[in-house]
Scaffold this active site. Structure first.
Site, mmCIF file in Angstrom:
data_model
loop_
_atom_site.group_PDB
_atom_site.id
_atom_site.type_symbol
_atom_site.label_atom_id
_atom_site.label_comp_id
_atom_site.label_asym_id
_atom_site.label_seq_id
_atom_site.Cartn_x
_atom_site.Cartn_y
_atom_site.Cartn_z
ATOM 1 N N ILE A 138 11.044 -2.332 -12.769
ATOM 2 C CA ILE A 138 10.448 -2.628 -14.085
ATOM 3 C C ILE A 138 9.049 -2.047 -14.246
ATOM 4 O O ILE A 138 8.430 -2.169 -15.289
ATOM 5 C CB ILE A 138 10.396 -4.149 -14.349
ATOM 6 C CG1 ILE A 138 9.663 -4.882 -13.222
ATOM 7 C CG2 ILE A 138 11.788 -4.703 -14.554
ATOM 8 C CD1 ILE A 138 9.486 -6.370 -13.470
ATOM 9 N N GLY A 139 8.543 -1.404 -13.216
ATOM 10 C CA GLY A 139 7.218 -0.814 -13.351
ATOM 11 C C GLY A 139 6.760 -0.176 -12.061
ATOM 12 O O GLY A 139 7.373 -0.340 -11.001
ATOM 13 N N GLY A 184 2.948 0.506 -10.052
ATOM 14 C CA GLY A 184 1.498 0.367 -10.022
ATOM 15 C C GLY A 184 0.868 1.473 -9.206
ATOM 16 O O GLY A 184 1.533 2.422 -8.785
ATOM 17 N N PHE A 225 -0.215 1.350 -6.220
ATOM 18 C CA PHE A 225 0.081 1.335 -4.794
ATOM 19 C C PHE A 225 1.527 0.991 -4.473
ATOM 20 O O PHE A 225 1.869 0.735 -3.334
ATOM 21 C CB PHE A 225 -0.848 0.337 -4.089
ATOM 22 C CG PHE A 225 -2.297 0.607 -4.365
ATOM 23 C CD1 PHE A 225 -2.903 1.735 -3.873
ATOM 24 C CD2 PHE A 225 -3.039 -0.260 -5.151
ATOM 25 C CE1 PHE A 225 -4.236 2.005 -4.140
ATOM 26 C CE2 PHE A 225 -4.376 -0.005 -5.422
ATOM 27 C CZ PHE A 225 -4.981 1.135 -4.916
ATOM 28 N N GLY A 226 2.411 0.959 -5.450
ATOM 29 C CA GLY A 226 3.796 0.639 -5.153
ATOM 30 C C GLY A 226 4.615 0.404 -6.406
ATOM 31 O O GLY A 226 4.167 0.668 -7.524
ATOM 32 N N LYS A 232 6.402 -7.117 -6.368
ATOM 33 C CA LYS A 232 5.506 -5.964 -6.315
ATOM 34 C C LYS A 232 5.392 -5.480 -4.875
ATOM 35 O O LYS A 232 4.775 -6.118 -4.034
ATOM 36 C CB LYS A 232 4.125 -6.362 -6.865
ATOM 37 C CG LYS A 232 3.075 -5.260 -6.842
ATOM 38 C CD LYS A 232 1.761 -5.807 -7.392
ATOM 39 C CE LYS A 232 0.652 -4.783 -7.329
ATOM 40 N NZ LYS A 232 -0.625 -5.346 -7.828
ATOM 41 N N ASP A 289 -10.250 -4.107 -14.075
ATOM 42 C CA ASP A 289 -9.233 -3.172 -14.554
ATOM 43 C C ASP A 289 -8.466 -3.757 -15.739
ATOM 44 O O ASP A 289 -7.232 -3.743 -15.777
ATOM 45 C CB ASP A 289 -8.269 -2.812 -13.419
ATOM 46 C CG ASP A 289 -7.548 -1.477 -13.656
ATOM 47 O OD1 ASP A 289 -8.009 -0.709 -14.520
ATOM 48 O OD2 ASP A 289 -6.545 -1.216 -12.963
#
Length: 368
Positions: free
Chosen positions: A48-49, A51, A53-54, A70, A168
């Site tokens: 689903i996404g 980032g 770093f992973g 995640k 962020d």
């Protein structure tokens, strides 16, 4: 007998290890096998996404709870630091406008964070992604999203002890639940901020398009860096446009530059997303002006997030005499710009335009 006020390196390492262990004691440990089963062996259909770093997968735990899993890339040495920081920062933090950390997995080489599953993905996808999405963001929903993010940041900045600076805040780090309530996520870059500290000098981290100029140029971090990013986010929410593009208004302008020019010329409604439909003009203009208060060049002139919440919820008349020009951060890819300049508009109002002297190859700065 000599002594050092900083203590020995061995003592420092032991303190770090104790802090790490304390963090892990505060959070549920979930086995790798359960997470592998929950995500159908991390199948691509559950992705689903992604980032910095992973990768993030949708999964269902044994009890039936849906979660976002995640994973940390095995090659990411920097990501291990962000992973532990994320656990340490939010293991005890709970708020309706913050994504809840459900658990983690530290097993062998695996480093995995497990979050509550948020049904409608990111604000970035709803706002700036394909127009084929079923999500309709009318003004009521957009203003509620602005307010929810502001309340979440107020909690981090002013109600938690020690305070937390997110570092962020951006559309892709704002998740939307099934009722489209916003939840701030991804605390990998967050910093704890003790009460007696006015600022922290730190490595620059964050996303171009959202970086406050004093932080991007000098590494001087305060909570006002998040306030600046929030101001940029309001402009994106109202305009339906990305802050990263630099051709607004028919010229080489950032979204914030264009907004300021429209403010000076009394044409703020030209900023509004044409897909918004009907909206209360005065309320929309007020939101844009709040964004401009949040993005002023001087950090000291930006409001606290609790003040932003008051401006958003109460019938407060904004004192525009106190509003000064925003500061802009632009990366070095804009070759035709000078390192620092003051530009005059047609009515002789000044706009501060600050370019970064920091190389854009810094790995902590994420492009949009």
């Amino acid at each position: 007998m000599g002594c050092s006020c900083f203590g020995s390196k061995k003592a420092a390492n032991e303190t770090h290890r104790d802090t790490k262990e304390d963090s892990l004691r505060n959070i549920k440990q979930i086995s790798y096998n359960e997470l592998r089963s929950a995500t159908d062996n991390f199948h691509s259909s559950n992705k689903i996404g992604r980032g910095g770093f992973g990768t993030v997968y949708k999964g269902t735990l044994k009890g039936g709870r849906q979660v976002a899993v995640k994973t940390l890339s095995a090659q990411s040495t920097q990501g291990v630091r962000e992973f532990l920081n994320e656990i340490n920062t939010i293991s005890q933090v709970k708020h309706q406008h913050l994504v809840e950390l459900v658990g983690c997995c530290i097993q062998g080489a695996n480093r995995i964070l497990v979050y509550e599953y948020v049904e409608n993905n990111s604000l970035d996808r709803a706002l700036l992604g394909s127009r084929n999405t079923n999500i309709l963001l009318d003004w009521q929903k957009r203003s509620a999203i602005c307010l929810g993010i502001a309340r979440g940041l107020t909690y981090l900045h002013e109600e938690l002890v020690p305070h937390i600076v997110h570092r962020d805040i951006k559309a892709s780090n704002i998740l939307l639940d099934k009722e489209l309530n916003p939840k701030i996520g991804d605390f990998g870059l967050a910093k704890l901020f003790p009460d007696d500290i006015t600022h922290i000098s730190t490595r620059i981290a964050g996303t171009t398009g959202y970086l406050a100029p004093e932080y991007a140029l000098g590494g001087q971090l305060t909570m006002k860096a998040d306030v600046y990013s929030f101001g940029i986010l309001i402009l994106e929410i109202i305009s339906g446009r990305s802050s990263a593009r630099s051709n607004w208004g028919g010229t080489e302008k950032l979204l914030l530059q264009w907004a300021w020019e429209l403010h000076i010329e009394g044409r703020l409604l030209e900023l509004v997303d044409p897909d918004l439909g009907e909206y209360p003009e005065e309320e929309v203009i007020k939101h844009i002006k709040i964004a401009l208060f949040c993005t002023q060049a001087s950090a000291n002139q930006r409001p606290l997030m609790s003040q932003v919440v008051e401006m958003l919820t109460k019938n407060i008349r904004l004192n525009e005499k106190l509003l000064s020009a925003p500061g802009f951060f632009q990366d070095l890819s804009r070759q035709n710009e000078t390192p620092s300049s003051i530009k005059k508009s047609s009515n002789d109002s000044t706009t501060t335009n600050i370019n970064s002297s920091v190389p854009v190859t810094i790995t902590e700065i994420t492009p949009r």
